[in-house]
Scaffold this motif. Structure first.
Motif, PDB file in Angstrom:
ATOM      1  N   GLY A  39      -2.331 -96.358 -33.303  1.00 20.23           N
ATOM      2  CA  GLY A  39      -2.064 -95.380 -34.357  1.00 20.23           C
ATOM      3  C   GLY A  39      -1.637 -94.043 -33.804  1.00 20.23           C
ATOM      4  N   HIS A  40      -2.227 -93.646 -32.680  1.00 13.58           N
ATOM      5  CA  HIS A  40      -1.835 -92.383 -32.069  1.00 13.58           C
ATOM      6  C   HIS A  40      -0.414 -92.463 -31.509  1.00 13.58           C
ATOM      7  N   ASP A  41      -0.041 -93.577 -30.912  1.00 15.69           N
ATOM      8  CA  ASP A  41       1.324 -93.735 -30.413  1.00 15.69           C
ATOM      9  C   ASP A  41       2.339 -93.630 -31.552  1.00 15.69           C
ATOM     10  N   PHE A  42       1.994 -94.181 -32.706  1.00 18.66           N
ATOM     11  CA  PHE A  42       2.888 -94.086 -33.861  1.00 18.66           C
ATOM     12  C   PHE A  42       2.985 -92.649 -34.360  1.00 18.66           C
ATOM     13  N   ARG A  43       1.850 -91.947 -34.415  1.00 24.54           N
ATOM     14  CA  ARG A  43       1.859 -90.559 -34.900  1.00 24.54           C
ATOM     15  C   ARG A  43       2.597 -89.636 -33.948  1.00 24.54           C
ATOM     16  N   ILE A  44       2.454 -89.866 -32.647  1.00 23.21           N
ATOM     17  CA  ILE A  44       3.080 -88.978 -31.685  1.00 23.21           C
ATOM     18  C   ILE A  44       4.593 -89.120 -31.702  1.00 23.21           C
ATOM     19  N   ARG A  45       5.093 -90.221 -32.254  1.00 25.53           N
ATOM     20  CA  ARG A  45       6.545 -90.384 -32.424  1.00 25.53           C
ATOM     21  C   ARG A  45       7.011 -89.909 -33.798  1.00 25.53           C
ATOM     22  N   LEU A  46       6.153 -90.085 -34.815  1.00 20.33           N
ATOM     23  CA  LEU A  46       6.558 -89.768 -36.177  1.00 20.33           C
ATOM     24  C   LEU A  46       6.515 -88.274 -36.466  1.00 20.33           C
ATOM     25  N   PHE A  47       5.397 -87.605 -36.137  1.00 14.32           N
ATOM     26  CA  PHE A  47       5.218 -86.205 -36.520  1.00 14.32           C
ATOM     27  C   PHE A  47       6.260 -85.273 -35.902  1.00 14.32           C
ATOM     28  N   LEU A  63       3.212 -79.900 -40.821  1.00  7.82           N
ATOM     29  CA  LEU A  63       3.578 -80.831 -39.743  1.00  7.82           C
ATOM     30  C   LEU A  63       3.401 -80.192 -38.371  1.00  7.82           C
ATOM     31  N   HIS A  64       3.659 -78.903 -38.301  1.00 10.21           N
ATOM     32  CA  HIS A  64       3.442 -78.199 -37.037  1.00 10.21           C
ATOM     33  C   HIS A  64       1.971 -78.270 -36.630  1.00 10.21           C
ATOM     34  N   SER A  65       1.087 -78.105 -37.590  1.00  9.59           N
ATOM     35  CA  SER A  65      -0.345 -78.215 -37.304  1.00  9.59           C
ATOM     36  C   SER A  65      -0.708 -79.614 -36.830  1.00  9.59           C
ATOM     37  N   LEU A  66      -0.142 -80.645 -37.431  1.00  7.18           N
ATOM     38  CA  LEU A  66      -0.432 -82.023 -37.013  1.00  7.18           C
ATOM     39  C   LEU A  66       0.077 -82.305 -35.612  1.00  7.18           C
ATOM     40  N   VAL A  67       1.259 -81.787 -35.273  1.00  9.07           N
ATOM     41  CA  VAL A  67       1.797 -81.993 -33.924  1.00  9.07           C
ATOM     42  C   VAL A  67       0.903 -81.326 -32.883  1.00  9.07           C
ATOM     43  N   VAL A  68       0.428 -80.124 -33.194  1.00  7.70           N
ATOM     44  CA  VAL A  68      -0.457 -79.430 -32.257  1.00  7.70           C
ATOM     45  C   VAL A  68      -1.770 -80.198 -32.089  1.00  7.70           C
ATOM     46  N   PRO A 120      -0.808 -91.919 -19.469  1.00 10.33           N
ATOM     47  CA  PRO A 120      -0.594 -92.853 -20.570  1.00 10.33           C
ATOM     48  C   PRO A 120      -1.485 -92.528 -21.754  1.00 10.33           C
ATOM     49  N   THR A 121      -1.065 -93.006 -22.936  1.00 11.92           N
ATOM     50  CA  THR A 121      -1.796 -92.746 -24.182  1.00 11.92           C
ATOM     51  C   THR A 121      -2.417 -94.002 -24.750  1.00 11.92           C
ATOM     52  N   ARG A 122      -2.593 -95.021 -23.926  1.00 14.03           N
ATOM     53  CA  ARG A 122      -3.121 -96.270 -24.457  1.00 14.03           C
ATOM     54  C   ARG A 122      -4.572 -96.124 -24.913  1.00 14.03           C
ATOM     55  N   GLY A 123      -5.318 -95.215 -24.302  1.00 16.59           N
ATOM     56  CA  GLY A 123      -6.719 -95.091 -24.661  1.00 16.59           C
ATOM     57  C   GLY A 123      -6.948 -94.548 -26.054  1.00 16.59           C
ATOM     58  N   LEU A 124      -5.925 -93.970 -26.695  1.00 17.46           N
ATOM     59  CA  LEU A 124      -6.083 -93.412 -28.027  1.00 17.46           C
ATOM     60  C   LEU A 124      -5.671 -94.363 -29.133  1.00 17.46           C
ATOM     61  N   GLY A 125      -5.229 -95.558 -28.803  1.00 18.11           N
ATOM     62  CA  GLY A 125      -4.899 -96.546 -29.819  1.00 18.11           C
ATOM     63  C   GLY A 125      -3.445 -96.527 -30.229  1.00 18.11           C
ATOM     64  N   GLU A 170      -2.150 -83.420 -32.291  1.00 18.88           N
ATOM     65  CA  GLU A 170      -1.868 -84.560 -31.424  1.00 18.88           C
ATOM     66  C   GLU A 170      -1.789 -84.125 -29.954  1.00 18.88           C
ATOM     67  N   CYS A 171      -1.196 -82.979 -29.707  1.00 14.39           N
ATOM     68  CA  CYS A 171      -1.192 -82.449 -28.338  1.00 14.39           C
ATOM     69  C   CYS A 171      -2.609 -82.184 -27.853  1.00 14.39           C
ATOM     70  N   LEU A 172      -3.448 -81.696 -28.745  1.00 16.16           N
ATOM     71  CA  LEU A 172      -4.842 -81.430 -28.391  1.00 16.16           C
ATOM     72  C   LEU A 172      -5.563 -82.710 -27.994  1.00 16.16           C
ATOM     73  N   LEU A 173      -5.367 -83.777 -28.777  1.00 11.92           N
ATOM     74  CA  LEU A 173      -6.020 -85.044 -28.460  1.00 11.92           C
ATOM     75  C   LEU A 173      -5.545 -85.597 -27.117  1.00 11.92           C
ATOM     76  N   LEU A 174      -4.243 -85.525 -26.870  1.00  5.61           N
ATOM     77  CA  LEU A 174      -3.714 -86.012 -25.595  1.00  5.61           C
ATOM     78  C   LEU A 174      -4.273 -85.216 -24.418  1.00  5.61           C
ATOM     79  N   THR A 175      -4.291 -83.902 -24.554  1.00  4.26           N
ATOM     80  CA  THR A 175      -4.785 -83.064 -23.474  1.00  4.26           C
ATOM     81  C   THR A 175      -6.274 -83.283 -23.243  1.00  4.26           C
TER      82      THR A 175
END
Length: 391
Positions: free
Chosen positions: A154-162, A215-220, A147-152, A222-227
């Protein structure tokens, strides 16, 4: 060779020769990995992608044997195929630029062909799509890991938008690149590369490519933060944790910075910043060669690490999804008892499978004992019950 047939200056010819050597090296590596995935690891790749798509608690062995087109085009094969295609196109472009074999006798037409092959088709479309394939694999693995709840929120919104914006921009970029190539090959009669680059369609394509790399850099990232969050949550601070972070996070961080460099450089070209124009040595080294070479190296390393390494008959990927509750409870109980389970944080690791089989055997024995106790108690009750008098 007749000098009239060589369409580029001496600096461009030298840059074309250097680029030809780099692209040829990458082409050889991509060809080797592509052949490996097409013929050597055909069965393993199909089973791996089926496992990623299907639920973990409902494995279906028959699906791995289906030879459907969707099962054949796995993510790893798509990455290596697109990478091989991009390097093949760039080799033809560098052969043209270096003057070894110009694709046209007219210098202006040869320059236009080099621009379309190298900038529009090779880098903007095929190279970007091949890099995005590994980014999609990173994102899917990170989202399925926990789950991604620990990142807030805002992160859930970005991971869907980017990712959604990135897909839209890439689609528009492919359309604009195809339109620009069609105009240059069919309708352009100006004979000037500078006029083509200053046209509205070319500037739109340039702006879309800058947006795609950004945008590709931003998506990567976000993957980094999740990992990063997943590894910190699952693995205790130790040497193994640092090694796992380096293996998983370092390729993401490197490629995100390289994508951002390309985005900023294209923005500078769009606004005509001095010393950033196409064809300068800064452009060749800092924009064209280094990002391609480093990104391909990092992505090939990451794809190779995710080609599940075989230990006997057991396969272990780099980062696996969250463990089932039974396995997590079993590892926790072992930890309380002071027993060493050094690789239980990896799903389907040898220790985890041994523990699960042990629990299943114990639970089976317990159920048998319960049934035996119930049957013995029921027989005792029957014996103690008063017998009816036949008389």
């Amino acid at each position: 060779m007749n000098s009239e047939l060589v369409p580029f200056r001496a600096n461009s010819r030298l840059a074309g020769e250097i680029g030809l050597g780099l692209s040829a090296a990458l082409w050889l590596v991509a060809s080797w990995r592509l052949v490996f995935h097409l013929f050597v690891r055909k069965q393993d790749d199909s089973e791996t992608d089926v496992d990623e798509e299907s639920p973990r608690d409902d494995p279906s062995p028959s699906t791995s044997c289906q030879c459907t087109p969707s099962a054949w085009f796995t993510r790893r094969r798509s990455f290596h195929t697109l990478l091989w295609m991009s390097q093949t196109i760039e080799i033809f472009a560098y052969i043209n630029i270096s003057g070894l074999h110009p694709l046209a006798k007219t210098p202006s037409i040869a320059e236009e062909l080099g621009y379309i092959l190298l900038d529009v088709t090779g880098r903007s479309v095929l190279e970007l799509l091949s890099f995005a394939t590994i980014t999609g694999l990173w994102l899917k693995t990170a989202l399925r890991s926990g789950p991604t709840r620990g990142l807030g929120q805002g992160h859930d919104f970005r991971i869907r938008l980017f990712p959604a914006l990135f897909l839209v921009i890439v689609l528009l970029l492919v359309i604009s690149s195809a339109s620009l190539s069609t105009v240059v090959f069919l309708d352009d009669r100006s004979g000037s590369l500078e006029k083509i680059q200053n046209s509205d369609l070319s500037r739109i394509q340039l702006l879309l490519e800058a947006s795609a790399w950004g945008l590709h850099s931003l998506v990567v990232l976000e993957c980094l933060l999740l990992t990063w969050k997943r590894i910190e949550t699952v693995v205790e601070p130790s040497r193994e944790r640092r090694i796992l972070l380096c293996k998983a996070v370092l390729p993401m961080l490197t490629t995100a910075l390289l994508y951002l460099i390309r985005c900023l450089w294209l923005v500078c070209i769009y606004f005509h910043v001095p010393n950033t124009e196409r064809g300068s040595w800064c452009w060749w080294i800092a924009f064209q060669w280094c990002p391609t070479l480093l990104s391909v190296s990092m992505l090939l390393y990451s794809a190779r690490k995710r080609d599940q390494t075989t230990t006997g008959q057991l396969q272990e990927p780099l980062l696996r999804p969250a463990r089932p509750p039974a396995e997590a409870f079993l590892a926790f109980s072992r930890h309380l008892n002071g027993e060493d389970v050094d690789d239980s944080f990896i799903l389907n690791s040898p220790a985890a499978r041994a523990l699960i089989s042990e629990v299943e055997s114990i639970s089976d024995v317990g159920e048998v004992e319960d049934l035996e106790s119930q049957s013995s108690s029921s027989s005792e009750e029957n014996e103690s019950a008063p017998q009816p008098n036949d008389s």
